[in-house]
Scaffold this motif. Structure first.
Motif, PDB file in Angstrom:
ATOM      1  N   VAL A 166       0.840  -1.206   0.000  1.00  0.00           N
ATOM      2  CA  VAL A 166       0.000   0.000   0.000  1.00  0.00           C
ATOM      3  C   VAL A 166       0.872   1.252   0.000  1.00  0.00           C
ATOM      4  O   VAL A 166       0.653   2.179  -0.784  1.00  0.00           O
ATOM      5  N   GLU A 167       1.866   1.287   0.865  1.00  0.00           N
ATOM      6  CA  GLU A 167       2.732   2.471   0.931  1.00  0.00           C
ATOM      7  C   GLU A 167       3.509   2.657  -0.375  1.00  0.00           C
ATOM      8  O   GLU A 167       3.669   3.783  -0.852  1.00  0.00           O
ATOM      9  N   ALA A 168       3.990   1.568  -0.959  1.00  0.00           N
ATOM     10  CA  ALA A 168       4.717   1.661  -2.231  1.00  0.00           C
ATOM     11  C   ALA A 168       3.806   2.188  -3.341  1.00  0.00           C
ATOM     12  O   ALA A 168       4.215   3.023  -4.148  1.00  0.00           O
ATOM     13  N   ALA A 169       2.578   1.736  -3.372  1.00  0.00           N
ATOM     14  CA  ALA A 169       1.636   2.202  -4.399  1.00  0.00           C
ATOM     15  C   ALA A 169       1.327   3.685  -4.206  1.00  0.00           C
ATOM     16  O   ALA A 169       1.227   4.439  -5.190  1.00  0.00           O
ATOM     17  N   LEU A 170       1.174   4.111  -2.965  1.00  0.00           N
ATOM     18  CA  LEU A 170       0.898   5.522  -2.695  1.00  0.00           C
ATOM     19  C   LEU A 170       2.065   6.414  -3.103  1.00  0.00           C
ATOM     20  O   LEU A 170       1.881   7.586  -3.419  1.00  0.00           O
ATOM     21  N   GLU A 171       3.266   5.855  -3.116  1.00  0.00           N
ATOM     22  CA  GLU A 171       4.457   6.603  -3.524  1.00  0.00           C
ATOM     23  C   GLU A 171       4.807   6.360  -4.996  1.00  0.00           C
ATOM     24  O   GLU A 171       5.906   6.695  -5.433  1.00  0.00           O
ATOM     25  N   ASP A 172       3.877   5.751  -5.748  1.00  0.00           N
ATOM     26  CA  ASP A 172       4.073   5.434  -7.172  1.00  0.00           C
ATOM     27  C   ASP A 172       5.276   4.530  -7.420  1.00  0.00           C
ATOM     28  O   ASP A 172       5.928   4.626  -8.445  1.00  0.00           O
ATOM     29  N   LYS A 173       5.552   3.640  -6.467  1.00  0.00           N
ATOM     30  CA  LYS A 173       6.662   2.705  -6.609  1.00  0.00           C
ATOM     31  C   LYS A 173       6.177   1.278  -6.838  1.00  0.00           C
ATOM     32  O   LYS A 173       6.983   0.373  -6.983  1.00  0.00           O
ATOM     33  N   ALA A 174       4.865   1.074  -6.821  1.00  0.00           N
ATOM     34  CA  ALA A 174       4.272  -0.246  -7.037  1.00  0.00           C
ATOM     35  C   ALA A 174       2.867  -0.047  -7.598  1.00  0.00           C
ATOM     36  O   ALA A 174       2.320   1.060  -7.548  1.00  0.00           O
ATOM     37  N   GLY A 175       2.296  -1.123  -8.095  1.00  0.00           N
ATOM     38  CA  GLY A 175       0.970  -1.056  -8.683  1.00  0.00           C
ATOM     39  C   GLY A 175      -0.146  -1.069  -7.658  1.00  0.00           C
ATOM     40  O   GLY A 175      -0.038  -1.725  -6.613  1.00  0.00           O
ATOM     41  N   ALA A 176      -1.206  -0.351  -7.968  1.00  0.00           N
ATOM     42  CA  ALA A 176      -2.361  -0.272  -7.076  1.00  0.00           C
ATOM     43  C   ALA A 176      -3.071  -1.621  -6.968  1.00  0.00           C
ATOM     44  O   ALA A 176      -3.582  -1.967  -5.907  1.00  0.00           O
ATOM     45  N   ALA A 177      -3.096  -2.389  -8.048  1.00  0.00           N
ATOM     46  CA  ALA A 177      -3.785  -3.687  -8.020  1.00  0.00           C
ATOM     47  C   ALA A 177      -3.114  -4.644  -7.037  1.00  0.00           C
ATOM     48  O   ALA A 177      -3.805  -5.338  -6.280  1.00  0.00           O
ATOM     49  N   GLN A 178      -1.791  -4.658  -7.015  1.00  0.00           N
ATOM     50  CA  GLN A 178      -1.073  -5.529  -6.087  1.00  0.00           C
ATOM     51  C   GLN A 178      -1.292  -5.071  -4.652  1.00  0.00           C
ATOM     52  O   GLN A 178      -1.420  -5.888  -3.734  1.00  0.00           O
ATOM     53  N   ALA A 179      -1.361  -3.772  -4.453  1.00  0.00           N
ATOM     54  CA  ALA A 179      -1.602  -3.235  -3.106  1.00  0.00           C
ATOM     55  C   ALA A 179      -2.992  -3.622  -2.621  1.00  0.00           C
ATOM     56  O   ALA A 179      -3.162  -4.036  -1.473  1.00  0.00           O
ATOM     57  N   GLN A 180      -3.988  -3.490  -3.507  1.00  0.00           N
ATOM     58  CA  GLN A 180      -5.344  -3.869  -3.124  1.00  0.00           C
ATOM     59  C   GLN A 180      -5.414  -5.359  -2.829  1.00  0.00           C
ATOM     60  O   GLN A 180      -6.053  -5.781  -1.862  1.00  0.00           O
ATOM     61  N   GLU A 181      -4.755  -6.162  -3.615  1.00  0.00           N
ATOM     62  CA  GLU A 181      -4.763  -7.614  -3.403  1.00  0.00           C
ATOM     63  C   GLU A 181      -4.143  -7.970  -2.048  1.00  0.00           C
ATOM     64  O   GLU A 181      -4.681  -8.793  -1.304  1.00  0.00           O
ATOM     65  N   ALA A 182      -3.032  -7.329  -1.692  1.00  0.00           N
ATOM     66  CA  ALA A 182      -2.381  -7.596  -0.410  1.00  0.00           C
ATOM     67  C   ALA A 182      -3.254  -7.134   0.755  1.00  0.00           C
ATOM     68  O   ALA A 182      -3.371  -7.826   1.771  1.00  0.00           O
ATOM     69  N   PHE A 183      -3.906  -5.975   0.602  1.00  0.00           N
ATOM     70  CA  PHE A 183      -4.783  -5.477   1.658  1.00  0.00           C
ATOM     71  C   PHE A 183      -5.996  -6.393   1.823  1.00  0.00           C
ATOM     72  O   PHE A 183      -6.394  -6.719   2.942  1.00  0.00           O
ATOM     73  N   ALA A 184      -6.570  -6.842   0.722  1.00  0.00           N
ATOM     74  CA  ALA A 184      -7.719  -7.747   0.774  1.00  0.00           C
ATOM     75  C   ALA A 184      -7.331  -9.072   1.429  1.00  0.00           C
ATOM     76  O   ALA A 184      -8.096  -9.628   2.225  1.00  0.00           O
ATOM     77  N   ALA A 185      -6.133  -9.571   1.112  1.00  0.00           N
ATOM     78  CA  ALA A 185      -5.662 -10.822   1.714  1.00  0.00           C
ATOM     79  C   ALA A 185      -5.520 -10.665   3.220  1.00  0.00           C
ATOM     80  O   ALA A 185      -5.907 -11.555   3.989  1.00  0.00           O
ATOM     81  N   LEU A 186      -4.994  -9.530   3.665  1.00  0.00           N
ATOM     82  CA  LEU A 186      -4.865  -9.262   5.091  1.00  0.00           C
ATOM     83  C   LEU A 186      -6.222  -9.244   5.760  1.00  0.00           C
ATOM     84  O   LEU A 186      -6.429  -9.888   6.794  1.00  0.00           O
ATOM     85  N   CYS A 187      -7.147  -8.500   5.198  1.00  0.00           N
ATOM     86  CA  CYS A 187      -8.485  -8.369   5.791  1.00  0.00           C
ATOM     87  C   CYS A 187      -9.206  -9.700   5.845  1.00  0.00           C
ATOM     88  O   CYS A 187      -9.868 -10.028   6.826  1.00  0.00           O
ATOM     89  N   ASN A 188      -9.057 -10.481   4.785  1.00  0.00           N
ATOM     90  CA  ASN A 188      -9.669 -11.807   4.748  1.00  0.00           C
ATOM     91  C   ASN A 188      -9.037 -12.707   5.812  1.00  0.00           C
ATOM     92  O   ASN A 188      -9.744 -13.378   6.577  1.00  0.00           O
ATOM     93  N   HIS A 189      -7.728 -12.711   5.880  1.00  0.00           N
ATOM     94  CA  HIS A 189      -7.001 -13.533   6.859  1.00  0.00           C
ATOM     95  C   HIS A 189      -7.371 -13.140   8.297  1.00  0.00           C
ATOM     96  O   HIS A 189      -7.521 -14.006   9.168  1.00  0.00           O
ATOM     97  N   ALA A 190      -7.553 -11.848   8.533  1.00  0.00           N
ATOM     98  CA  ALA A 190      -7.874 -11.351   9.885  1.00  0.00           C
ATOM     99  C   ALA A 190      -9.351 -11.483  10.232  1.00  0.00           C
ATOM    100  O   ALA A 190      -9.743 -11.254  11.368  1.00  0.00           O
ATOM    101  N   GLY A 191     -10.165 -11.835   9.243  1.00  0.00           N
ATOM    102  CA  GLY A 191     -11.602 -11.996   9.498  1.00  0.00           C
ATOM    103  C   GLY A 191     -12.361 -10.695   9.651  1.00  0.00           C
ATOM    104  O   GLY A 191     -13.412 -10.680  10.282  1.00  0.00           O
ATOM    105  N   VAL A 192     -11.844  -9.602   9.075  1.00  0.00           N
ATOM    106  CA  VAL A 192     -12.521  -8.316   9.190  1.00  0.00           C
ATOM    107  C   VAL A 192     -13.227  -7.900   7.909  1.00  0.00           C
ATOM    108  O   VAL A 192     -13.893  -6.875   7.865  1.00  0.00           O
ATOM    109  N   LEU A 193     -13.094  -8.694   6.872  1.00  0.00           N
ATOM    110  CA  LEU A 193     -13.725  -8.410   5.591  1.00  0.00           C
ATOM    111  C   LEU A 193     -15.206  -8.730   5.668  1.00  0.00           C
ATOM    112  O   LEU A 193     -15.607  -9.802   6.113  1.00  0.00           O
TER     113      LEU A 193
END
Length: 81
Positions: free
Chosen positions: A52-79
């Motif tokens: 997420v931080e890399a995407a916000l700094e234009d150093k990574a893709g937004a799609a990969q950031a969203q995928e990682a955030f979604a995986a975290l939320c799913n894993h944590a049971g907060v989705l």
């Protein structure tokens, strides 16, 4: 910080609350990660935070950031489905 919209908005129920929060931008995701409980931070959290931080700094893709955030939320049971 860039205001990058998520391709698919997400709904989560943050730890310790009954409130459902809509996440529509990577900035929203970043704010949630900042408030993430210390005891719940592990490899999924670290991957999401870095992406997420890399995407916000234009150093990574937004799609990969969203995928990682979604995986975290799913894993944590907060989705909210």
């Amino acid at each position: 910080m860039a205001e990058l919209m998520l391709s698919t908005p997400m709904r989560i129920k943050p730890h310790g609350t009954d409130t459902i929060r809509d996440v529509t931008t990577l900035k929203d995701a970043s704010e949630i990660l900042i408030d993430w409980p210390q005891a719940e931070r592990g490899p999924f959290y670290q991957a999401a935070r870095e992406q997420v931080e890399a995407a916000l700094e234009d150093k990574a893709g937004a799609a990969q950031a969203q995928e990682a955030f979604a995986a975290l939320c799913n894993h944590a049971g907060v989705l909210v489905r």
